[in-house]
Design a protein around this motif. Structure first.
Motif, PDB file in Angstrom:
ATOM      1  N   HIS A   1      38.807  43.322  35.876  1.00 16.92           N
ATOM      2  CA  HIS A   1      37.857  43.167  36.984  1.00 16.92           C
ATOM      3  C   HIS A   1      38.593  43.438  38.291  1.00 16.92           C
ATOM      4  N   HIS A   2      37.874  44.032  39.210  1.00 18.87           N
ATOM      5  CA  HIS A   2      38.469  44.314  40.514  1.00 18.87           C
ATOM      6  C   HIS A   2      38.013  43.314  41.554  1.00 18.87           C
ATOM      7  N   CYS A   3      38.934  42.938  42.334  1.00 21.09           N
ATOM      8  CA  CYS A   3      38.562  42.117  43.494  1.00 21.09           C
ATOM      9  C   CYS A   3      37.954  43.037  44.527  1.00 21.09           C
ATOM     10  N   ARG A   4      36.767  42.666  44.974  1.00 18.49           N
ATOM     11  CA  ARG A   4      36.090  43.558  45.917  1.00 18.49           C
ATOM     12  C   ARG A   4      36.681  43.445  47.315  1.00 18.49           C
ATOM     13  N   LEU A   5      37.496  42.440  47.470  1.00 11.09           N
ATOM     14  CA  LEU A   5      38.021  42.235  48.815  1.00 11.09           C
ATOM     15  C   LEU A   5      39.406  42.845  49.014  1.00 11.09           C
ATOM     16  N   CYS A   6      40.198  42.837  47.938  1.00 14.95           N
ATOM     17  CA  CYS A   6      41.526  43.414  48.123  1.00 14.95           C
ATOM     18  C   CYS A   6      41.797  44.527  47.125  1.00 14.95           C
ATOM     19  N   GLY A   7      40.881  44.717  46.174  1.00 10.18           N
ATOM     20  CA  GLY A   7      41.025  45.825  45.253  1.00 10.18           C
ATOM     21  C   GLY A   7      41.929  45.548  44.085  1.00 10.18           C
ATOM     22  N   SER A   8      42.488  44.347  44.013  1.00 12.20           N
ATOM     23  CA  SER A   8      43.411  44.066  42.919  1.00 12.20           C
ATOM     24  C   SER A   8      42.637  43.786  41.629  1.00 12.20           C
ATOM     25  N   ILE A   9      43.378  43.707  40.523  1.00 14.38           N
ATOM     26  CA  ILE A   9      42.760  43.554  39.222  1.00 14.38           C
ATOM     27  C   ILE A   9      43.100  42.200  38.634  1.00 14.38           C
ATOM     28  N   MET A  10      42.096  41.580  37.971  1.00 18.01           N
ATOM     29  CA  MET A  10      42.389  40.359  37.209  1.00 18.01           C
ATOM     30  C   MET A  10      41.421  40.291  36.035  1.00 18.01           C
TER      31      MET A  10
ATOM     32  N   ASN B   1      44.489  51.162  40.541  1.00 20.86           N
ATOM     33  CA  ASN B   1      44.289  51.954  39.337  1.00 20.86           C
ATOM     34  C   ASN B   1      44.389  51.084  38.091  1.00 20.86           C
ATOM     35  N   ASP B   2      43.435  51.249  37.166  1.00 19.07           N
ATOM     36  CA  ASP B   2      43.427  50.430  35.957  1.00 19.07           C
ATOM     37  C   ASP B   2      44.717  50.578  35.151  1.00 19.07           C
ATOM     38  N   GLN B   3      45.181  51.827  35.085  1.00 17.59           N
ATOM     39  CA  GLN B   3      46.349  52.068  34.249  1.00 17.59           C
ATOM     40  C   GLN B   3      47.602  51.349  34.773  1.00 17.59           C
ATOM     41  N   ASP B   4      47.601  51.078  36.061  1.00 20.71           N
ATOM     42  CA  ASP B   4      48.800  50.463  36.627  1.00 20.71           C
ATOM     43  C   ASP B   4      48.940  48.993  36.237  1.00 20.71           C
ATOM     44  N   VAL B   5      47.865  48.406  35.771  1.00 25.42           N
ATOM     45  CA  VAL B   5      47.892  46.962  35.532  1.00 25.42           C
ATOM     46  C   VAL B   5      47.556  46.646  34.073  1.00 25.42           C
ATOM     47  N   PRO B   6      48.560  46.563  33.236  1.00 27.54           N
ATOM     48  CA  PRO B   6      48.282  46.300  31.820  1.00 27.54           C
ATOM     49  C   PRO B   6      48.025  44.808  31.543  1.00 27.54           C
TER      50      PRO B   6
ATOM     51  N   ASN C   1      47.572  37.568  30.578  1.00 29.89           N
ATOM     52  CA  ASN C   1      46.962  38.087  29.345  1.00 29.89           C
ATOM     53  C   ASN C   1      46.848  39.605  29.384  1.00 29.89           C
ATOM     54  N   LYS C   2      46.970  40.161  28.200  1.00 30.60           N
ATOM     55  CA  LYS C   2      46.879  41.624  28.117  1.00 30.60           C
ATOM     56  C   LYS C   2      45.423  42.043  28.203  1.00 30.60           C
ATOM     57  N   PHE C   3      45.194  43.114  28.947  1.00 32.51           N
ATOM     58  CA  PHE C   3      43.823  43.616  29.038  1.00 32.51           C
ATOM     59  C   PHE C   3      43.497  44.417  27.786  1.00 32.51           C
ATOM     60  N   SER C   4      42.274  44.322  27.338  1.00 31.27           N
ATOM     61  CA  SER C   4      41.841  45.083  26.159  1.00 31.27           C
ATOM     62  C   SER C   4      40.356  45.329  26.306  1.00 31.27           C
ATOM     63  N   ILE C   5      39.769  45.806  25.222  1.00 33.05           N
ATOM     64  CA  ILE C   5      38.335  46.028  25.286  1.00 33.05           C
ATOM     65  C   ILE C   5      37.620  44.700  25.524  1.00 33.05           C
TER      66      ILE C   5
ATOM     67  N   SER D   1      36.923  55.567  38.824  1.00 41.25           N
ATOM     68  CA  SER D   1      36.231  54.377  38.349  1.00 41.25           C
ATOM     69  C   SER D   1      36.595  54.123  36.894  1.00 41.25           C
ATOM     70  N   SER D   2      36.891  52.936  36.606  1.00 40.98           N
ATOM     71  CA  SER D   2      37.328  52.627  35.247  1.00 40.98           C
ATOM     72  C   SER D   2      36.125  52.427  34.338  1.00 40.98           C
ATOM     73  N   VAL D   3      36.395  52.587  33.071  1.00 42.05           N
ATOM     74  CA  VAL D   3      35.318  52.436  32.099  1.00 42.05           C
ATOM     75  C   VAL D   3      34.783  51.021  32.136  1.00 42.05           C
ATOM     76  N   SER D   4      35.692  50.135  32.216  1.00 49.01           N
ATOM     77  CA  SER D   4      35.284  48.732  32.191  1.00 49.01           C
ATOM     78  C   SER D   4      34.386  48.396  33.365  1.00 49.01           C
ATOM     79  N   SER D   5      34.706  48.964  34.460  1.00 50.22           N
ATOM     80  CA  SER D   5      33.942  48.646  35.656  1.00 50.22           C
ATOM     81  C   SER D   5      32.515  49.149  35.529  1.00 50.22           C
TER      82      SER D   5
END
Lengths: 774, 607
Positions: A177-186, A156-161, A168-172, A235-239
């Motif tokens: 980005h999601h890892c397509r293999l494990c689903g994590s965010i970076m 979930n996007d909200q879980d990872v600020p 680095n802090k996520f912003s606009i 699905s997140s907006v960014s995605s």
């Protein structure tokens, strides 16, 4: 102990190698052996059983027995003294020391660790496969997204600020980005991409590996695990705003790392570096050499000894073959040495070192084995060798016979001597007939006809005497005296046995030395021969002639075969139970020693002539089967005593006579010639082979020799250029090349010079010869 | 009981087990020495081992086409290196062998590091000692004791070495030790402890008579290492120094480049094997024979090979010639150098007096001879000091002891302070106060008669009169007469029969003279096999400078000298230490620490 009744026979006959009893035949000997000595050294027993076994073994056996008897530490090199103990170098082989394996423990721990890791990798691969299973370019991004999300639940996007990798802090602007293999965010910076080819490579390889090997760690459960993907994730907006990935798959660094490691493994599995390929070839060649070289060496040794077990052509073919393999080894190792050397950047020093070491070991291999590769005789030499060998055997046989005769003669002498002496003192006992008792107190040595043969050995004489005393005493009915005499006799016999054994050992050693000497002589002969050939200078034509001529020579020596018939006789007689000891003794004097000559005959001939019942395949020249030892025991000693003082007068003229026939024989062959059985006036008359001598079975091989073959040959010898065998030259050139290489390797420059000079010379010789033959 | 063979078998087994293919042998500093003592380079190359690497070398390349055989001591550092190695494997597959017992936890951490499943074997192979001769081993430990007590590190290393020896020979012995030495007792207890702890390992087929381990202390016989030796091996070690079969000839005047350092190994040098126990005179004649043989075989350069026959003869002789030429030049050089040193240092004369000091009891004549030699300018200061030391040891309590006078003579001769200090140190180390048994005056009647008879008969060879004290000890042991009050058993059980398999270990180092004694005992006593070991194999300098005077080491030179004294050539060593050339530093690198240097070939590989 019946054998001791006739001590004259002890020196020759079917002697038991351990107790020196004379058993009248091979069969008796064998059965005696099994009865008497079955408990003893099994090695020896085996020897007797297989009479045909190679000569050397018998020698070894004797030497070994000596070693065992004295617990000697071996007589090697420069020192040889023996005490009771054992040199630490000679301590008996020991078993491998203690060891303990931790492998199962290790595996247990490793499995626990590895399962986890492998499961992870497999999971990723399976997901990757799903992600690439459809046609990405022709599918809408929304649909792709749906599929991607179905593969792995996205975090979930909200879980990872913050970006978990760089913080680095996520912003606009810094989007998730999601890892397509494990689903994590970076964040974008930390994002990695996997291109489709790489993905394909990974998935296809793992399919292979899955199908080929099923490791327990690669658990299929991961497949089910991956199905947990849920479409429900938001699905997140960014995605949504992501640009479409046509030919690559986004993933995090961790997944990428794992996959790259995996790729590396796959690469390693599939990729065999050049060096490995070359190296494998190299090893194959080496194995081939290991296989062929001993075979060749056996052949060459046999051929160089003048035996005919192998054919010369075959051997030289094999030689060429082996030499080719050597060249190949050399070439391959050179290639390995220079592999990638010129590359930029140059290979790691360790790689170079590896290459150097492989080359070095190949060089060592070639040096060691190639230098051991003896050269073959040329055709002519071979013929020469064959002849020499025959003569050698012939000579030996003659010597034996001489020795036998000599001893016979000496026996006669002694007998008469004794007789005359006896006349001085007491009355000579009658030669034959029952024992006669002269005095009540003393027993006279009793001689019985032929067998009263005298012995050079005082012990034997004594034994002989005592036996006759016993008989006399028995006849006189003095049992107590018989008993003491018998006791006495036993002691004497023991003593004698012991003495004989020692003598046998001594002799076998001496014979070994002699053998060496003979070999040296042979070598010298060969060399001189070659030199002469060179001087003779014959054209190709005459060479063939001379070759033919040599073919003929053996026939002149044909009588050498005659003893074998006697052997047959002797064997027949020996095996028949009717043949008693006395019978042998009364037979013509020359017959008794015959069997032995038969045994020591050359194998090639031996095979032809020996009765079927005895498998004869000895291939060693101066044959040394167990019997020969006893034979030698007799002959050299007889030689030693007999020949120096009085060289047989009767032999002189015939020998010279023979030399007329044989103008090509060198002086060094004189011995052999002198011993030619032709010249023997006393050789047994009835000889079924005499006829054969005139019509030798091998005539077809030689074209009819017109008139006087000797003239021809000598004529040919005087004209023409050096007839150096081309083959030999080539062989030598090969050898020298190897040496030069070796010397260079070791940095002995002076040697290199000498060798190069040699090589040049050889090449020149080769060239001139070629020119000559053209 | 053949220690060389035992280690060799281990190594062969390792190589065999790894199957065909190119191999690299990963070793540590000590195992490198262990391997190089039993295998020559060409031998090991034949088994497809092409590279030799140190586990601690950083400069190793990834070579996945090689198999790695790791032969390591189970030390903490090695395990750490191995863990790093397994995390990022450089070779395709690993066969791991530890030279001693490794702990379960170490195995576990190794297993956890092996994520890529590259390890195919983890074993303990107990080749944890330097096998010098079939009956002689060493642990290459210098300076094992601090004063009378063990250095704890060295004690554990010695225990490991000794237990490894027992395991490799498959012997579970009864233990006897020298009562007068605390160190011996301590070591005996440690060995016993290991045997008890690893009882599973020590379960071997029982022999009728159990083997015996006898632990002695060098200080009981300080004389033997002080004497000049006259048998080949011992002499080479005394005068030139043998280090893992390697002999440094670089100080020989006019030496050719390829003979700077030679290897003397009985395993593959027949001449050496046959002559190592012969005395100098015999060797002289043997080497003459060798030369003559060689001359015969040597191709005559001047003589042109005119005929094919000549050529063929030459070619056929060439391999033998080639083989011989290496041996001949090596031994001729070594023996030549020995005889040069002997005459230069007047050793014959010196040795005669040494022997007199060691074997006879004539004080006035001995004193006179020592004084005479001290005046001789050709006698080196070292030999002079040595003579005085022998005198001091023998006549320590003699009524007319004139040691102070001799010390004055030494000073007058210009012998340096360093050497003079040794005299008092040696008494401290092996003087009467310390010795458990009497070296010089025989106690029992038999020995007295023996000595008397010897005096009557005269001596066959004045230079080899001395019999090491060990000979007597072993002789008594073999006959079952070794006194239990001097050499007690560890534990309650004692040996009823005469011992058959005996392992003697000398704390503080064995000497080649003792090795010779044991060799001869082995040869002359049926049914008895004796293996001799020591923390090191001594020559005089080694013993004196390292065992006796640890406090002097820092004075001599910093760092390296402690690490490994190169025989007697301090300046050379220091020069080496300070040199900047890569060769020198590498050499220094390879020879640093407790003295396990590499074979030259290994050294070359490291370059």
């Amino acid at each position: 102990m019946a054998s001791l009744d006739d001590p004259g026979e002890v020196r020759e006959g079917f002697l038991c190698p351990l107790c020196l009893k004379d058993l009248q035949s091979f069969y008796q000997l064998q059965s005696h052996y099994e009865e008497e000595h079955s408990g003893e050294d099994r090695d020896v027993k085996g020897q007797i059983k297989s009479l045909v076994q190679k000569a050397r073994k018998a020698k070894n056996r004797l030497l070994k027995r000596e070693g065992d008897d004295r617990a000697e530490s071996g007589t090697h090199g420069y020192e040889s003294f023996s005490y009771g103990g054992v040199d630490p170098y000679m301590w008996e082989p020991q078993e491998l020391g203690a060891m303990r394996s931790h492998l199962s423990d290790f595996k247990k721990h490793r499995a626990a660790r590895i399962d986890h890791y492998v499961v992870e990798v497999n999971k990723l691969i399976i997901r990757l496969e799903k992600l690439t299973a459809f046609d990405r370019t022709n599918t809408e991004s929304a649909k792709i997204r749906a599929i991607e999300k179905s593969v792995v639940p996205w975090v979930n996007d909200q879980d990872v600020p913050f970006c978990p990798d760089c913080g680095n802090k996520f912003s606009i602007r810094n989007r998730r980005h999601h890892c397509r293999l494990c689903g994590s965010i970076m964040c974008k910076k930390c994002m990695e991409l996997i291109s489709l080819p790489l993905a394909n490579k990974l998935t296809s390889a793992s399919k292979d590996s899955l199908s080929t090997h099923t490791s327990p760690s690669q658990s299929p459960s991961s497949v089910h695990g991956s199905r947990r993907g849920s479409i429900s994730s938001v699905s997140s907006v960014s995605s949504v705003l992501d640009e479409k990935d046509d030919d690559r798959i986004r993933c995090c660094t961790h997944c990428k790392d794992t996959l790259l490691k995996r790729e590396q493994q796959i690469d390693e599995k599939e990729h065999t570096p050049d060096i490995v390929k070359l190296y494998e070839k190299l090893r194959l060649c080496m194995e081939k050499v290991d296989q062929k070289a001993p075979e060749y060496i056996k052949m060459a040794a046999s051929l160089n000894a003048g035996e005919t077990t192998y054919s010369l052509e075959h051997a030289s073919d094999l030689r060429v073959e082996v030499q080719k393999v050597y060249e190949l080894i050399d070439a391959l190792s050179k290639k390995i040495l220079t592999l990638d050397v010129k590359q930029d950047p140059p290979p790691h020093p360790n790689t170079l070192r590896l290459q150097r070491m492989i080359r070095y070991s190949a060089t060592l291999f070639v040096q060691e084995k190639l230098l051991g590769l003896m050269s073959l005789p040329t055709k002519e030499q071979f013929e020469e060798l064959k002849k020499k060998r025959k003569q050698e055997i012939e000579r030996k046989r003659i010597l034996e016979r001489q020795a036998a005769l000599e001893s016979q003669r000496r026996l006669e002498e002694r007998r008469s001597d004794l007789a005359s002496r006896a006349t001085n003192g007491e009355v000579v006992p009658p030669r034959r007939g029952p024992a006669s008792l002269r005095k009540a107190e003393g027993w006279l040595p009793l001689s019985e006809g032929q067998r009263q043969s005298e012995d050079p050995d005082p012990l034997l004489q004594q034994i002989h005497n005592i036996t006759s005393f016993i008989r006399q005493a028995r006849a006189a009915g003095r049992t107590d005296e018989v008993r003491t005499l018998q006791e006495n006799l036993r002691q004497l016999q023991d003593e004698y046995d012991q003495q004989q054994t020692e003598k046998a050992i001594e002799l076998s050693r001496r014979q070994a030395e002699e053998e060496d000497l003979q070999r040296e002589q042979l070598q010298a002969l060969r060399e001189r021969e070659r030199e002469r050939e060179r001087d003779q200078a014959a054209s190709l034509h005459t060479r063939t002639r001379s070759l033919d001529f040599r073919e003929i020579k053996p026939f002149q020596l044909e009588p050498g075969r005659e003893p074998r018939t006697h052997l047959a006789h002797a064997l027949d007689l020996g095996s028949s139970p009717a043949q008693s000891g006395t019978a042998t003794k009364t037979s013509p004097p020359s017959l008794a020693p015959e069997p032995f000559r038969g045994w020591s005959g050359p194998p090639a001939l031996g095979q032809e002539f020996l009765p079927q019942s005895i498998p004869t395949q000895r291939s060693e020249a101066p044959s040394l089967n167990p019997f020969d030892e006893e034979e030698d025991l007799a002959s050299p000693s007889a030689e030693g005593t007999a020949s120096p003082p009085a060289p047989e007068p009767s032999l002189g003229p015939p020998a010279r006579l023979l030399r007329e026939y044989n103008p090509f024989e060198e002086e060094e062959e004189e011995e052999a010639v002198a011993g030619n059985p032709f010249a023997r006036p006393d050789s047994p008359a009835p000889n079924p082979f005499d006829q054969e001598d005139e019509h030798p079975p091998r005539t077809p091989a030689s074209p009819p020799v017109p008139g006087n073959p000797f003239e021809e040959d000598s004529d040919g010898g005087r004209e023409g250029a050096e007839p150096i065998e081309e083959e030999l030259l080539l062989q030598q050139i090969d050898n020298i090349k190897a040496y030069i290489f070796d010397a260079k390797q070791c940095g002995r420059l002076d040697e290199v010079e000498v060798l190069t000079e040699n090589l040049r010379e050889l090449r020149r010789a080769l060239a001139t010869q070629k020119a000559g033959s053209d | 009981m053949n220690v060389v063979f035992a280690v060799k078998q281990y190594i062969s087994k390792m190589i065999e087990d790894s199957g065909p293919g190119m191999k690299v042998l990963l070793m540590d500093k000590e195992t490198t020495g262990i391997v190089s003592m039993v295998y020559t380079q060409s031998e090991i190359l034949q088994k497809e081992v092409y590279l030799f690497e140190r586990i601690d070398s950083q400069n190793r390349e990834i070579m996945k086409h090689l198999k790695a055989i790791c032969f390591l001591r189970p030390t903490k550092e090695n395990v750490d290196y191995l863990i790093q190695e397994l995390r990022r494997p450089k070779y395709s597959i690993y066969f791991i062998y530890f030279s001693n017992v490794i702990s379960k936890s170490d195995v576990k951490s190794l297993a956890e590091a092996d994520e890529q499943e590259v390890v195919a074997e983890v074993q303990e192979f107990y080749g944890d000692y330097i096998a010098v001769n079939p009956h002689l081993f060493s642990l290459n430990i210098l300076g094992c004791c601090q004063g009378r007590n063990w250095d704890p590190v060295q004690l554990s290393r010695t225990t490991q070495g000794l237990t490894a020896l027992l395991l490799s020979l498959k012997k579970c012995p009864m233990i006897r030790y020298q009562l007068s030495s605390e160190a011996a007792k301590r070591l005996a207890e440690c060995v016993k402890q290991v045997i008890t702890k690893e009882y599973e390992l020590f379960e071997f087929r029982r022999t009728e008579v159990p083997p015996l381990l006898l632990i002695l202390d060098r200080c009981d016989d300080a004389i033997t290492p002080l004497l000049n030796q006259w048998t080949y091996q011992a002499m080479v070690h005394e005068l030139l120094g043998i280090n893992n079969n390697r002999i440094d000839l670089s100080r020989v005047p006019g030496i050719s480049k390829d003979l700077r350092e030679v290897v003397l190994s009985a395993e593959n040098d027949e001449f050496y094997a046959n002559n190592m126990y012969l005395n100098f005179a015999e060797i002289g004649s043997n080497i003459k024979n060798l030369m003559e043989d060689f001359q015969k075989k040597k191709p005559k350069e001047q003589q042109k090979l005119e005929s094919i026959a000549d050529m063929k003869a030459f070619v056929e002789n060439y391999p033998q010639f080639k083989k011989m030429s290496g041996t001949v030049s090596k031994h001729v050089t070594v023996v030549g150098e020995l005889s040069r040193l002997v005459s230069e240092r007047n050793l014959l004369e010196v040795s005669e007096v040494e022997q007199e000091l060691a074997c006879q009891n004539d004080h006035s004549s001995a004193l006179q001879n020592v004084k005479r030699l001290l005046q001789n300018p050709r006698v080196t200061e070292f030999d002079a000091a040595r003579l005085v030391m022998l005198y001091a040891l023998h006549y320590e309590r003699h009524s007319s002891n004139s040691l102070p006078g001799l010390m004055m003579d030494l000073r007058n001769k210009g012998v340096s302070e360093k050497y003079r200090k040794l005299v008092s140190a040696v008494i401290e180390y092996g003087g009467k106060r310390v010795r458990g048994s009497d070296l010089f005056s025989p106690k029992d009647a038999v020995a007295i008669t023996k000595q008397f008879l010897k005096g009557l008969k005269g001596v066959e060879n004045v230079y080899t009169q001395h019999q090491p004290f060990l000979h007597e000890t072993l002789d008594h042991l073999i006959k079952g007469k070794l006194k239990e009050n001097l050499y007690p058993y560890l534990g309650p059980s004692t040996l009823r029969d005469r011992p058959q398999d005996i392992i003697v270990f000398i704390i503080g180092g064995a000497t080649y003279e003792e090795a010779l004694t044991v060799y001869n005992l082995n040869r002359t006593t049926p049914g008895v096999r004796i293996v001799l070991g020591g923390t090191t194999v001594h020559n005089t300098r080694r013993q004196l400078l390292v065992s006796l005077l640890p406090e002097m080491m820092p004075e001599c030179c910093s760092g390296f000298w402690t690490a490994q004294p190169k025989q007697g050539n301090l300046s050379g060593y220091i020069k080496l230490n300070g040199a900047t050339s890569p060769l020198a530093s590498l050499q220094a690198f390879s020879t640093d620490q407790r003295g396990v240097g590499e074979e030259p070939w290994v050294l070359c590989l490291l370059l």
